[in-house]
Scaffold this motif. Structure first.
Motif, mmCIF file in Angstrom:
data_model
loop_
_atom_site.group_PDB
_atom_site.id
_atom_site.type_symbol
_atom_site.label_atom_id
_atom_site.label_comp_id
_atom_site.label_asym_id
_atom_site.label_seq_id
_atom_site.Cartn_x
_atom_site.Cartn_y
_atom_site.Cartn_z
ATOM 1 N N ARG A 110 -2.673 2.721 11.174
ATOM 2 C CA ARG A 110 -3.113 1.948 12.336
ATOM 3 C C ARG A 110 -3.463 0.511 11.932
ATOM 4 O O ARG A 110 -3.278 -0.432 12.713
ATOM 5 N N MET A 111 -3.968 0.342 10.701
ATOM 6 C CA MET A 111 -4.356 -0.972 10.196
ATOM 7 C C MET A 111 -3.170 -1.752 9.623
ATOM 8 O O MET A 111 -3.335 -2.903 9.200
ATOM 9 N N GLY A 112 -2.002 -1.117 9.558
ATOM 10 C CA GLY A 112 -0.829 -1.792 9.025
ATOM 11 C C GLY A 112 -0.704 -1.761 7.523
ATOM 12 O O GLY A 112 0.111 -2.494 6.942
ATOM 13 N N LYS A 113 -1.482 -0.905 6.840
ATOM 14 C CA LYS A 113 -1.394 -0.768 5.387
ATOM 15 C C LYS A 113 -0.214 0.138 5.033
ATOM 16 O O LYS A 113 0.057 1.121 5.728
ATOM 17 N N ARG A 114 0.449 -0.188 3.920
ATOM 18 C CA ARG A 114 1.649 0.565 3.551
ATOM 19 C C ARG A 114 1.453 1.442 2.326
ATOM 20 O O ARG A 114 2.332 2.222 1.980
ATOM 21 N N ARG A 115 0.298 1.312 1.658
ATOM 22 C CA ARG A 115 0.076 2.116 0.459
ATOM 23 C C ARG A 115 -1.328 2.686 0.454
ATOM 24 O O ARG A 115 -2.292 2.000 0.835
ATOM 25 N N ARG A 139 3.356 4.842 0.786
ATOM 26 C CA ARG A 139 3.363 5.043 -0.662
ATOM 27 C C ARG A 139 1.967 5.504 -1.098
ATOM 28 O O ARG A 139 0.974 5.214 -0.436
ATOM 29 N N ALA A 140 1.914 6.199 -2.220
ATOM 30 C CA ALA A 140 0.629 6.680 -2.720
ATOM 31 C C ALA A 140 0.532 6.459 -4.223
ATOM 32 O O ALA A 140 1.461 6.758 -4.968
#
Length: 394
Positions: A110-115, A139-140
């Motif tokens: 929701r915050m637009g973070k990708r990792r 990604r993790a």
């Protein structure tokens, strides 16, 4: 002893993130905006019925909620009590960690973070993070102490299969505390595109409160299940293991306003609630194992997930106010409890969960729990991951 009004227990700590004398936000200046951003995003999401509905749907159709309340019939007869097991071991990935991680992963998206960044000890939080990342296309990166990697080989393999990067931590005791250190350092350097998915009710505000709210589903389900099953509606005791303390916090949240006695069970070698003193660790103020010079001491537990020298700030507040009590058990008691449950009920519990069971067995057999009492125990995870360790301990 600090007085506590019932309405204040396990509620919103406000923007200060304080639980009495504990909690707060003790992080580098560069992380203050990130913490504010997460708090604002969580408050907005938690007030959004659409977010709550999506989380509930995923916990139901993906994670397997609600988890059952299983009577431990044979062990109950042996102990002279009624023992009920809240089966978080039956969730997808095998522990309570999935409840919190799905919530935080949805928030990150929701915050637009990708990792997603995460720390892990026993590997269950790492597996849950890798799982949620795969589900949502993120990604993790998981930081894990080198010692824990050695004793949790199965979970490390699971994380790799799920596509996560597992970063060995070789500093300090090479366990959970050091994994937290490295995860937070990495977060400082990558805060723009990365979300720190913290695994327990610790860290800077809003994490202790936010993680408790994501884990509250355990206690709320158990409360409704007990009301349907028990003549008195509420058990005499509610018991859970505690390292940082997320499964205990989630469970206690469902019963804190009842007459149930709340008991958190720590590893004797990592008993911050029992032997700790007030101090700051990983961005929050709580009870921490320290030497006479204020240096953080190493914790020890046969369970990698409890190998942590502090407890969540809300647990410290509950202890000081007398609403919850915290007990310790030895490694030997834990192993005996694990085997006893396996051989009476056909359930192989995680070493972490077996701490709670070890105390229940000891208290029931010594008269600390009165005969005929009803005990709800949160079985926070399954023991598949611990088989290699168990083999060495038997």
């Amino acid at each position: 002893m600090t007085s506590m009004t019932e309405h204040a227990l396990m509620s919103d700590p406000g923007t200060s993130g304080r639980f009495g004398d504990y909690g707060g936000r003790y992080v580098p200046e560069s992380l203050i905006p990130a913490c504010h951003e997460i708090e604002a995003a969580f408050r907005d999401a938690w007030a959004d019925p659409g977010f709550r509905d999506r989380l509930t749907t995923l916990l139901t159709v993906y994670a397997g909620r609600p988890t059952p309340l299983t009577p431990a019939h044979r062990l109950s007869r042996e102990l002279g009590i009624t023992l009920l097991l809240k089966r978080e071991d039956l969730t997808h990935t095998g522990s309570h960690k999935i409840n919190n991680v799905v919530g935080q992963a949805l928030l990150a998206q929701r915050m637009g973070k990708r990792r997603l960044l995460a720390e892990t000890g026993a590997g269950q939080h790492g597996v849950a993070t890798a799982t949620a990342a795969a589900l949502l296309g993120l990604r993790a990166t998981v930081f894990m102490g080198e010692r824990d990697i050695e004793r949790q080989e199965l979970n490390v393999l699971r994380m790799h299969v799920l596509g996560a990067e597992v970063v060995p931590v070789t500093t300090g005791s090479r366990t959970l505390k050091d994994a937290c250190n490295e995860a937070m350092r990495h977060w400082v350097a990558s805060v723009d595109d990365s979300y720190y998915c913290l695994g327990s009710v610790m860290g800077p505000h809003p994490y202790p409160w936010m993680v408790r709210e994501f884990q509250r589903v355990i206690g709320e389900e158990a409360r409704a299940q007990c009301a349907a099953e028990l003549p008195a509606a509420v058990p005499d005791y509610v018991v859970a293991c505690i390292g940082g303390g997320s499964n205990a916090a989630g469970t206690f949240a469902g019963f804190v306003d009842t007459t149930a006695r709340l008991v958190g069970v720590e590893a004797e070698g990592g008993a911050a609630a029992t032997f700790g003193r007030a101090g700051v660790l990983h961005g929050f103020r709580s009870l921490v194992l320290q030497d006479e010079h204020g240096q953080v001491q190493e914790a020890h537990s046969v369970a990698a997930g409890l190998d942590y020298p502090g407890i969540g700030p809300e647990h410290a507040h509950l202890r000081d106010g007398g609403r919850a009590r915290y007990e310790t058990v030895t490694d030997a008691e834990v192993v005996r409890a694990l085997v006893r449950l396996a051989r009476t009920e056909g359930i192989v519990a995680a070493l972490e969960s077996s701490h709670a069971l070890a105390w229940v067995i000891r208290a029931a057999e010594s008269g600390g729990i009165a005969p005929g009492s009803t005990v709800l125990l949160t079985l926070s995870g399954r023991g598949d991951k611990d088989i290699a360790s168990i083999k060495e301990l038997l």
